[in-house]
Design a protein around this motif. Structure first.
Motif, PDB file in Angstrom:
ATOM      1  N   CYS A  30       0.838  -1.192   0.000  1.00  0.00           N
ATOM      2  CA  CYS A  30       0.000   0.000   0.000  1.00  0.00           C
ATOM      3  C   CYS A  30       0.878   1.249   0.000  1.00  0.00           C
ATOM      4  O   CYS A  30       1.780   1.373   0.834  1.00  0.00           O
ATOM      5  CB  CYS A  30      -0.887  -0.013   1.241  1.00  0.00           C
ATOM      6  N   CYS A  33       0.272   3.159   3.531  1.00  0.00           N
ATOM      7  CA  CYS A  33       0.742   2.708   4.846  1.00  0.00           C
ATOM      8  C   CYS A  33       1.761   1.577   4.779  1.00  0.00           C
ATOM      9  O   CYS A  33       2.152   1.044   5.815  1.00  0.00           O
ATOM     10  CB  CYS A  33      -0.443   2.284   5.714  1.00  0.00           C
ATOM     11  N   CYS A  78      -7.344  -0.882   1.210  1.00  0.00           N
ATOM     12  CA  CYS A  78      -6.353  -1.421   2.141  1.00  0.00           C
ATOM     13  C   CYS A  78      -7.028  -1.728   3.477  1.00  0.00           C
ATOM     14  O   CYS A  78      -7.747  -0.893   4.021  1.00  0.00           O
ATOM     15  CB  CYS A  78      -5.237  -0.390   2.338  1.00  0.00           C
ATOM     16  N   CYS A  81      -5.240   0.895   6.354  1.00  0.00           N
ATOM     17  CA  CYS A  81      -5.461   2.353   6.345  1.00  0.00           C
ATOM     18  C   CYS A  81      -6.742   2.746   5.615  1.00  0.00           C
ATOM     19  O   CYS A  81      -7.119   3.911   5.628  1.00  0.00           O
ATOM     20  CB  CYS A  81      -4.255   3.084   5.763  1.00  0.00           C
TER      21      CYS A  81
HETATM   22 ZN   LIG Z   1      -2.790   1.088   3.540  1.00  0.00          ZN
END
Ligand SMILES: [Zn+2]
Length: 112
Positions: A30, A33, A78, A81
């Motif tokens: 991701c 994050c 995700c 996050c």
């Molecule tokens: Zn993320």
């Protein structure tokens, strides 16, 4: 563009991501994050112009129903996050039959 995709559910233009044609071994994480999301072993060339995978890593993503653009699509985000990554469709290759259509700007690639 990265912020627009991750936080405002936008979609990057097709064939705009260098990750689309990338085929070397590694992990796609991701961009928001750094959570690992996909392995290069599940990546394939869908011809759509977006990085595509037939399966995510365990506990990497979550999905929700997206009613925008007068279509019902399954949105992929995700798990950690909540950043918007793309959508999943049912026209992928074996063994899953799924096509995880991802925005390249929402991913960060780390070579194995
Ligand atoms: Zn993320």
């Amino acid at each position: 563009m990265q912020f627009g995709v991750l936080r405002e559910n936008k979609t990057e233009p097709p064939f705009s991501s260098p990750l689309d044609q990338l085929s070397i071994a590694g992990t796609y994480s991701c961009a928001g994050c750094s959570l690992p999301l996909y392995s290069s072993t599940t990546k394939y060339d869908s011809g759509t112009g977006w990085p595509s995978f037939y399966a995510p890593l365990d506990n990497a993503i979550a999905t929700s129903i997206d009613h925008s653009l007068f279509m019902v699509r399954t949105e992929v985000h995700c798990r950690r996050c909540g950043g918007h990554l793309g959508h999943v469709f049912d026209d992928g290759p074996p063994p899953t039959g799924k096509r995880y259509c991802m925005n390249g700007v929402a991913l960060a690639f780390t070579a194995a």
